[in-house]
Design a protein around this motif. Structure first.
Motif, short mmCIF file in Angstrom:
data_model
loop_
_atom_site.label_atom_id
_atom_site.label_comp_id
_atom_site.label_asym_id
_atom_site.label_seq_id
_atom_site.Cartn_x
_atom_site.Cartn_y
_atom_site.Cartn_z
N GLY A 17 0.84 -1.18 0.00
CA GLY A 17 0.00 0.00 0.00
C GLY A 17 0.88 1.23 0.00
O GLY A 17 2.06 1.18 -0.30
N ARG A 18 0.30 2.32 0.36
CA ARG A 18 1.07 3.55 0.43
C ARG A 18 1.71 3.61 1.81
O ARG A 18 1.40 4.47 2.61
N ARG A 19 2.58 2.65 2.10
CA ARG A 19 3.19 2.53 3.42
C ARG A 19 3.86 3.84 3.80
O ARG A 19 4.73 4.34 3.12
N GLY A 20 3.44 4.38 4.91
CA GLY A 20 4.04 5.59 5.40
C GLY A 20 3.40 6.84 4.83
O GLY A 20 3.39 7.86 5.47
N GLY A 21 2.86 6.76 3.64
CA GLY A 21 2.20 7.91 3.05
C GLY A 21 0.76 7.95 3.51
O GLY A 21 0.22 6.98 4.00
N VAL A 22 0.15 9.09 3.37
CA VAL A 22 -1.24 9.19 3.77
C VAL A 22 -2.05 9.57 2.54
O VAL A 22 -2.06 10.71 2.11
N GLY A 23 -2.68 8.58 1.96
CA GLY A 23 -3.56 8.78 0.82
C GLY A 23 -4.99 8.66 1.30
O GLY A 23 -5.25 8.50 2.49
N ARG A 24 -5.92 8.70 0.39
CA ARG A 24 -7.33 8.59 0.77
C ARG A 24 -7.63 7.31 1.53
O ARG A 24 -8.34 7.32 2.52
N SER A 25 -7.09 6.20 1.05
CA SER A 25 -7.41 4.92 1.69
C SER A 25 -6.65 4.73 3.00
O SER A 25 -6.96 3.84 3.77
N ASP A 26 -5.65 5.56 3.25
CA ASP A 26 -4.86 5.42 4.47
C ASP A 26 -5.39 6.23 5.64
O ASP A 26 -4.99 6.02 6.77
N ILE A 27 -6.28 7.17 5.38
CA ILE A 27 -6.75 8.05 6.44
C ILE A 27 -7.73 7.34 7.37
O ILE A 27 -7.64 7.49 8.59
#
Length: 121
Positions: A17-27
């Motif tokens: 995934g977007r490890r460490g990043g904050v995208g829409r699905s990570d919030i």
């Protein structure tokens, strides 16, 4: 027996995934994690559990430059190449925010029960 160790490593083919990043699905999982912390209350979390929680979250956001393939546990790398740090490091890295959420929710639940029962020392 060593043939098992030469098979493809699942952590290298696992979708990241977007490890460490904050995208829409990570919030959303991060909001759920904050809600869990708020529901429990920081003052009610035992010290060792709280330290482990903070270190895990910090590593998730600060060590994004380290590829998962460098830290995930691989018996071949440990046995043949002596990369013993993998035995310790693999438990501190998470693929994405959902992985972090589930592991931290589990840590909080188990840590609350265990530290109250056996203590923090």
């Amino acid at each position: 027996v060593l043939r098992i160790f030469h098979q493809k490593n699942p952590c290298l083919i696992m979708p990241r995934g977007r490890r460490g990043g904050v995208g829409r699905s990570d919030i959303f999982p991060l909001l759920m994690l904050m809600g869990t912390l708020q529901e429990i209350g920081l003052n009610r979390i035992p010290p060792v559990t709280l330290i482990l929680f903070v270190v895990n979250v910090a590593i998730h956001f600060m060590a994004t430059h380290i590829p998962l393939g460098e830290v995930c546990i691989r018996p071949l790398n440990v046995l043949e190449y002596g990369q013993y740090m993998r035995l310790f490091m693999h438990s501190w890295f998470h693929v994405d925010s959902w992985h972090l959420y589930y592991n931290m929710a589990s840590l909080l639940w188990k840590g609350l029960k265990l530290e109250r029962k056996i203590g923090s020392s």
